[in-house]
Design a protein around this motif. Structure first.
Motif, PDB file in Angstrom:
ATOM      1  N   ILE A 124      85.766  60.955  19.165  1.00  0.00           N
ATOM      2  CA  ILE A 124      84.946  61.879  18.365  1.00  0.00           C
ATOM      3  C   ILE A 124      84.830  61.397  16.921  1.00  0.00           C
ATOM      4  CG2 ILE A 124      85.432  63.854  19.850  1.00  0.00           C
ATOM      5  CD1 ILE A 124      87.477  64.814  17.778  1.00  0.00           C
ATOM      6  N   PHE A 125      85.913  60.817  16.420  1.00  0.00           N
ATOM      7  CA  PHE A 125      85.833  60.347  15.039  1.00  0.00           C
ATOM      8  C   PHE A 125      84.880  59.158  14.923  1.00  0.00           C
ATOM      9  CE2 PHE A 125      89.716  62.824  14.773  1.00  0.00           C
ATOM     10  CZ  PHE A 125      89.580  63.448  13.537  1.00  0.00           C
TER      11      PHE A 125
ATOM     12  N   TYR B 114      81.451  60.642  15.147  1.00  0.00           N
ATOM     13  CA  TYR B 114      81.094  61.311  13.895  1.00  0.00           C
ATOM     14  C   TYR B 114      80.792  60.287  12.803  1.00  0.00           C
ATOM     15  CZ  TYR B 114      81.519  64.403   9.834  1.00  0.00           C
ATOM     16  OH  TYR B 114      81.273  65.066   8.667  1.00  0.00           O
TER      17      TYR B 114
ATOM     18  N   GLU C 290      92.399  58.869  21.213  1.00  0.00           N
ATOM     19  CA  GLU C 290      91.709  59.088  19.939  1.00  0.00           C
ATOM     20  C   GLU C 290      92.524  58.548  18.764  1.00  0.00           C
ATOM     21  OE1 GLU C 290      88.635  61.176  19.639  1.00  0.00           O
ATOM     22  OE2 GLU C 290      88.608  60.081  17.739  1.00  0.00           O
ATOM     23  N   THR C 291      93.812  58.885  18.779  1.00  0.00           N
ATOM     24  CA  THR C 291      94.577  58.680  17.548  1.00  0.00           C
ATOM     25  C   THR C 291      95.619  57.576  17.629  1.00  0.00           C
ATOM     26  OG1 THR C 291      96.172  60.329  18.251  1.00  0.00           O
ATOM     27  CG2 THR C 291      94.305  61.072  16.917  1.00  0.00           C
TER      28      THR C 291
ATOM     29  N   ARG D 295      85.780  68.755  19.067  1.00  0.00           N
ATOM     30  CA  ARG D 295      87.188  68.777  19.463  1.00  0.00           C
ATOM     31  C   ARG D 295      87.443  67.785  20.609  1.00  0.00           C
ATOM     32  NH1 ARG D 295      88.669  75.014  20.173  1.00  0.00           N
ATOM     33  NH2 ARG D 295      87.282  74.807  21.968  1.00  0.00           N
ATOM     34  N   ASN D 296      88.631  67.268  20.573  1.00  0.00           N
ATOM     35  CA  ASN D 296      89.108  66.439  21.666  1.00  0.00           C
ATOM     36  C   ASN D 296      90.400  67.074  22.133  1.00  0.00           C
ATOM     37  OD1 ASN D 296      89.894  64.467  23.461  1.00  0.00           O
ATOM     38  ND2 ASN D 296      89.652  62.743  22.045  1.00  0.00           N
ATOM     39  N   ARG D 297      90.328  67.851  23.211  1.00  0.00           N
ATOM     40  CA  ARG D 297      91.410  68.761  23.522  1.00  0.00           C
ATOM     41  C   ARG D 297      92.393  68.231  24.562  1.00  0.00           C
ATOM     42  NH1 ARG D 297      89.093  74.512  24.709  1.00  0.00           N
ATOM     43  NH2 ARG D 297      91.250  75.034  24.311  1.00  0.00           N
ATOM     44  N   SER D 298      92.030  67.234  25.291  1.00  0.00           N
ATOM     45  CA  SER D 298      92.955  66.760  26.336  1.00  0.00           C
ATOM     46  C   SER D 298      94.044  65.891  25.708  1.00  0.00           C
ATOM     47  CB  SER D 298      92.199  65.950  27.398  1.00  0.00           C
ATOM     48  OG  SER D 298      91.667  64.775  26.831  1.00  0.00           O
ATOM     49  N   ALA D 299      95.178  65.873  26.375  1.00  0.00           N
ATOM     50  CA  ALA D 299      96.318  65.131  25.833  1.00  0.00           C
ATOM     51  C   ALA D 299      96.050  63.614  25.841  1.00  0.00           C
ATOM     52  CB  ALA D 299      97.566  65.451  26.648  1.00  0.00           C
TER      53      ALA D 299
ATOM     54  N   ALA E 271      93.498  62.769  23.311  1.00  0.00           N
ATOM     55  CA  ALA E 271      94.038  62.754  21.951  1.00  0.00           C
ATOM     56  C   ALA E 271      94.801  61.457  21.705  1.00  0.00           C
ATOM     57  CB  ALA E 271      94.947  63.965  21.743  1.00  0.00           C
TER      58      ALA E 271
END
Lengths: 172, 520
Positions: free
Chosen positions: A139-140, A143, A104-105, A94-98, A101
């Motif tokens: 994380i992606f 992974y 990440e995305t 999980r990547n939980r921080s705003a 994220a």
């Protein structure tokens, strides 16, 4: 695409009730399988903001903070709530921080999709890693570079736990 | 919060949307079912209410018509035929399929006009035939006939019965009725035999059922209303209808459907069989027995019944308490008797060792005089608290006192006797001395009673006075001295009196009564 198992939730309940030690060992084994991805993902978080003004305080937009972003990356080995399609995750990265994220995305849809969009923001943070919709920079990406080893290890851990449980508790 | 995750391993545990949809569907199904039940209940209740209201109304109208007819019969002097007329109307109703609600007014109209039950019955039968033959209303036909009986044949001519004017002008009812009978005889029965007649008969049965149910509903409402009477009829009807529920509703529906369904005979048999098989028959029997049982006694409301039950329970409880107390009382009485017997035994034993009592009994045994004995006996009675002995002792004491009084009287009598005899002897002695000294033969016999008046006893020996003259004559005739032998020495008069008194006592002790006759 996550791997699908059968009876994982039931096995976890059975382990907790009838073989707690085995359950704990299994949880540790799964965690050990996920930790390398988490470690690598945290390593993908830059120490400095890739954009000049992202780290500046003020406003409602999440501020870049490498510490918070790294702290927000982790794993989870307990079953989650079922999603809209009815699937329950037995192990997650999980990547939980705003801000994490966002890092990440950002740019999943913008580059090339809308001419009027401004791709500079995403391009400044680097390329997205992954396939299909499952693309990201932390994380992606980790992974993707793991090549499925974590998934195999998790599945193996679950499978071994089931076999051990059946071999020990099931014969009673 | 951002939710960027990678699912490493997943398991299909079921779609919550599906579960939610399933739950919602189940809830919807339950809600629909509940709503259906509620709607059915509302529908059934409203239908039941309507049926109950119609039944009560039908019964009320029927009863009103019956009362009116009975009054008409009474006013025309035909009250004795009331039962016969009701039977006639009932038979006519079943035979022709015409409701008694129509037959009764028609009969009453004819009865008012003719004043005769037989003519009215014939007229009603004819009116039914005419009504069936012409299609006219029975009420109008019977009214026309009634007017014809009164001499007005106009209405009869307008019935379309085909009567010629000549016949109507005659006003002869025999002729007119004869023509009408010829033309319309059997119309009513013929009409009753067809399909429509069967329907009419079923309608009659339905109406009768309504009236019967209405009567029972009213009786039930009276029972429910209790002392308030039929005042709250609407509320009572709704409550009653709700309680009875679908049973009466089913009857109402079936009764209504009979009017419109073919094969009425089959339905009738089905209803009869269903009545016998289902619980309705048992319910009906129960209701009939309840009505018979309550015919002689006024209906009781549940509140009254509850109050009576409570009063009975209280009375029973009170009686039980009384019985318990009586048992305790009996036990106490028994214990008291035992204690009394023991106490008596102790008292008897105590008496045996009572020194004072022993002394009294010793004195009693040693006492010679009756009065003394009686006194000692009285003391013993006082000592023993013996009322019976006290009364006995008192009687003996009184007797002893009487004897003492008698003895005193006897002593006085003896003293008198002695004095008399002394005076007589003295006189005789004096006379003999005079004679011896004078040599004469003078004899004087003084009357001692006249010469020496002595105190006489006043009581109780009154007879002594009577014998006084006899004694005087006797002593006077003898003229000789009286020699009295007394035991012991008698020197004075008092000694003599004492000796005589003792002699009397001795006689008394020997059982010799002391009377004047025994003294002589």
């Amino acid at each position: 695409m996550p791997a699908t198992v059968k009876g994982g939730v039931e096995l976890r309940k059975a382990l907790r009730n009838y073989a707690p030690n085995l359950g704990k060992e299994t949880q540790k084994e799964i965690a050990n399988a996920l930790k390398p991805i988490v470690k690598q993902a945290r390593g993908f978080i830059p120490s400095e903001s890739p954009l000049s003004n992202w780290a500046r305080e003020g406003g409602k937009f999440p501020v870049f903070n490498a510490t918070i972003m790294k702290r927000g990356i982790g794993y989870k080995t307990t079953p989650s709530k079922p999603n809209r399609r009815g699937f329950t995750a037995l192990a997650q990265i999980r990547n939980r921080s705003a801000s994490g994220a966002i890092y990440e995305t950002a740019g999943r849809n913008a580059p090339g999709t809308k001419p009027s969009s401004r791709p500079n923001f995403a391009q400044a943070m680097g390329n997205l890693e992954g396939s299909g919709k499952d693309k990201g920079r932390a994380i992606f990406a980790a992974y993707e570079k793991d090549y499925g080893n974590a998934t195999k290890a998790v599945l193996k851990a679950i499978d071994n736990a089931g076999k051990t449980f059946n071999a020990t508790v099931g014969k009673r | 919060m951002a939710n960027v995750v990678i699912d490493i391993a997943t398991q299909y545990t079921g779609n919550p949307a599906f579960k939610k949809a399933t739950n919602d569907a189940q809830k919807l199904e339950k809600s629909v079912a509940k709503l259906g039940k509620q709607l059915a209940g509302v529908f059934a209740a409203s239908k039941l209410y309507a049926f109950g209201k119609a039944s009560v109304k039908a019964f009320a109208e029927d009863e009103k018509a019956a009362r009116s007819l009975a009054l008409a019969l009474a006013n025309t002097g035909n009250a004795f035929a009331s039962i016969e007329v009701e039977k006639f109307i009932g038979d006519l109703q079943r035979a022709t399929g015409v409701l008694d609600d129509n037959l009764r007014p028609a009969f009453r109209t004819l009865l008012t006009a003719t004043g005769d039950v037989k003519k009215s019955q014939d007229g009603l039968a004819l009116a039914l035939d005419i009504s069936a033959g012409t299609g006219k209303d029975l009420g109008a036909v019977s009214m026309a006939l009634a007017k014809a009986y009164g001499g007005q044949t106009t209405a009869l001519s307008r019935l379309g019965a085909g009567l010629d004017k000549a016949t109507l002008k005659t006003g002869d009812m025999d002729v007119i009725l004869g023509q009408l009978t010829e033309k319309f005889q059997g119309q009513a029965l013929a009409a009753a035999e067809g399909y429509s007649g069967s329907i009419a008969k079923l309608a009659v049965a339905s109406q009768n059922a309504k009236e019967i149910i209405g009567k029972d509903l009213l009786d039930s409402m009276r029972m429910i209303a209790g002392q308030d009477g039929i005042g709250g009829a609407a509320t009572a009807m709704e409550s009653f209808a709700t309680q009875i529920g679908n049973a009466i509703y089913g009857i109402g529906v079936l009764t209504t459907k009979i009017k419109s369904l073919p094969g009425a005979d089959f339905i009738g048999r089905f209803l009869s069989a269903a009545t016998q098989v289902s619980g309705l028959g048992a319910l009906s029997k129960f209701g009939a027995s309840s009505k018979a049982a309550s015919a002689g006694t006024p209906a009781q409301s549940p509140g009254q019944r509850k109050a009576i039950d409570k009063a009975n329970a209280d009375a029973l409880k009170l009686q039980k308490s009384k019985n318990s107390l009586a048992v305790i009382d009996n036990a106490n009485t028994t214990r008291k008797l035992v204690l009394t017997a023991d106490q008596q035994a102790l008292e008897e034993l105590k008496k045996k060792f009572d020194v004072e009592r022993i002394g009294l009994y010793t004195a009693l045994n040693e006492a010679t005089g009756a009065e003394t004995r009686a006194r000692i006996l009285s003391l013993i009675a006082i000592h023993d608290n013996d009322a019976a002995l006290a009364s006995k002792a008192k009687a003996e004491l009184d007797a002893a006192k009487n004897i003492s009084t008698f003895a005193d009287s006897a002593a006085r009598a003896a003293a008198l006797l002695l004095q008399v005899s002394y005076s007589a002897g003295l006189a005789s002695f004096k006379q003999s001395e005079i004679n011896s000294l004078t040599g004469g033969n003078t004899t004087t016999t003084p009357n001692p009673l006249t010469q020496a008046p002595l105190p006489m006893p006043s009581s109780p020996l009154e007879s002594f006075r009577q014998s006084e003259a006899k004694y005087a004559s006797y002593s006077g005739n003898s003229g000789s001295p009286i020699i009295v032998n007394v035991a012991g020495s008698v020197t004075t008069q008092q000694d003599l009196v004492t000796a005589i008194t003792q002699g009397i006592y001795n006689n008394q002790a020997s059982g010799i009564p002391i009377t004047y006759s025994t003294a002589y």
